[in-house]
Design an enzyme around this catalytic site. Structure first.
Site, PDB file in Angstrom:
ATOM      1  N   ASP A 107       0.841  -1.195   0.000  1.00 55.54           N
ATOM      2  CA  ASP A 107       0.000   0.000   0.000  1.00 55.54           C
ATOM      3  C   ASP A 107       0.882   1.253   0.000  1.00 55.54           C
ATOM      4  O   ASP A 107       2.034   1.207   0.433  1.00 55.54           O
ATOM      5  CB  ASP A 107      -0.880   0.033   1.257  1.00 55.54           C
ATOM      6  CG  ASP A 107      -1.845  -1.148   1.299  1.00 55.54           C
ATOM      7  OD1 ASP A 107      -2.158  -1.695   0.225  1.00 55.54           O
ATOM      8  OD2 ASP A 107      -2.260  -1.518   2.417  1.00 55.54           O
TER       9      ASP A 107
HETATM   10  N1  URA Z   1      -1.094  -5.947   3.962  1.00 53.23           N
HETATM   11  C1  URA Z   1      -1.630  -4.709   3.932  1.00 53.23           C
HETATM   12  O1  URA Z   1      -2.673  -4.474   4.517  1.00 53.23           O
HETATM   13  N2  URA Z   1      -0.968  -3.759   3.265  1.00 53.23           N
HETATM   14  C2  URA Z   1       0.210  -3.957   2.620  1.00 53.23           C
HETATM   15  O2  URA Z   1       0.775  -3.016   2.046  1.00 53.23           O
HETATM   16  C3  URA Z   1       0.756  -5.244   2.666  1.00 53.23           C
HETATM   17  C4  URA Z   1       0.097  -6.226   3.336  1.00 53.23           C
END
Ligand code: URA
Length: 244
Positions: A107
């Site tokens: 993310d």
């Molecule tokens: N899980 C998440 O919620 N976000 C990420 O970026 C990676 C794993």
């Protein structure tokens, strides 16, 4: 032993531009090898251990590129971004030209270890849950993490878009509000949704390990490095091999 290739083909394969542009780089006296200026784009050169110097910068030849990147917050793992700049804007231009892709996405607000490659088989192997390759995330939370929450994560939680439970293969409490959690899948916002499902939240999320490859401590945020065969071996160690 790799077959020698023309210099123009080598430059093209590494992402320095079109065949024509790569020839022009040579004619413009911008390419050298071991301090010797290259004059002929058609010259055949062995790629074994080859280090090119292009426009004053050294560039190791890699038939396929495998890199580790320390992702900073506020960058998106996409070429076409929506709200934040792209992680690709932090990488050398040839990587983008030769089509490197993120191996699974983080993310925009997640930091830490991100693999980037142009080897489709490798990308598949690292992202399929069938290979059981663990990814370790360090999570900080606003609420203290309880043993009950950890037990729930290890047992598995059901997320709203899939009846199959999502489970942590390992959890290590690092502090009252800090947890290192290993997962083998890469579902959408998986860690954040798992934490919400057990009644807590994610404040910050940082990936530290994939397989047995630990993010090097000297790889600063926003920096990248080549991965070599010993690193690739560590990366592809499954959770079962780690336990063995
Ligand atoms: N899980 C998440 O919620 N976000 C990420 O970026 C990676 C794993």
């Amino acid at each position: 032993m790799a077959k020698p290739l023309s210099l123009e083909k080598i430059l093209f394969s590494q992402g320095f531009g079109t065949r024509r542009y790569c020839s022009d780089l040579v004619y413009a006296e911008l390419v050298s090898i071991k301090g010797v200026l290259c004059e002929d784009p058609e010259e055949r050169i062995s790629t074994e251990g080859l280090v090119l110097n292009v426009e004053g910068k050294d560039w190791e030849f890699h038939e396929k590129a495998y890199i580790a990147f320390n992702k900073p917050a506020n960058y998106e793992c996409s070429h076409k971004t929506t709200h934040h700049p792209s992680v690709y804007s932090l990488l050398p231009r040839p990587f983008v030209e030769r089509g490197l892709q993120c191996v699974g996405r983080l993310d925009y607000d997640t930091t830490g270890l991100l693999l980037i490659s142009d080897d489709g088989q490798f990308i598949h192997k690292m992202t399929t849950p069938k290979k059981n390759i663990g990814k370790v995330y360090e999570i900080t939370t606003p609420e203290p993490i309880t043993q009950k929450q950890i037990d729930h994560l290890l047992k598995g939680v059901v997320l709203d878009d899939d009846p199959r439970p999502c489970l942590a293969t390992a959890c290590k409490q690092l502090g009252e509000n800090t947890l290192a959690m290993t997962i083998v899948e890469g579902r959408y916002h998986q860690v954040k949704r798992m934490m919400a499902a057990v009644g807590n939240h994610v404040d910050t999320l940082h990936r530290t390990e994939i397989g047995q490859y630990v993010m090097p401590t000297d790889l600063a945020e926003g920096e990248w490095r080549w991965l070599y065969s010993a690193d690739l071996q560590k990366l592809s160690k499954s959770v079962d091999a780690e336990r063995a």
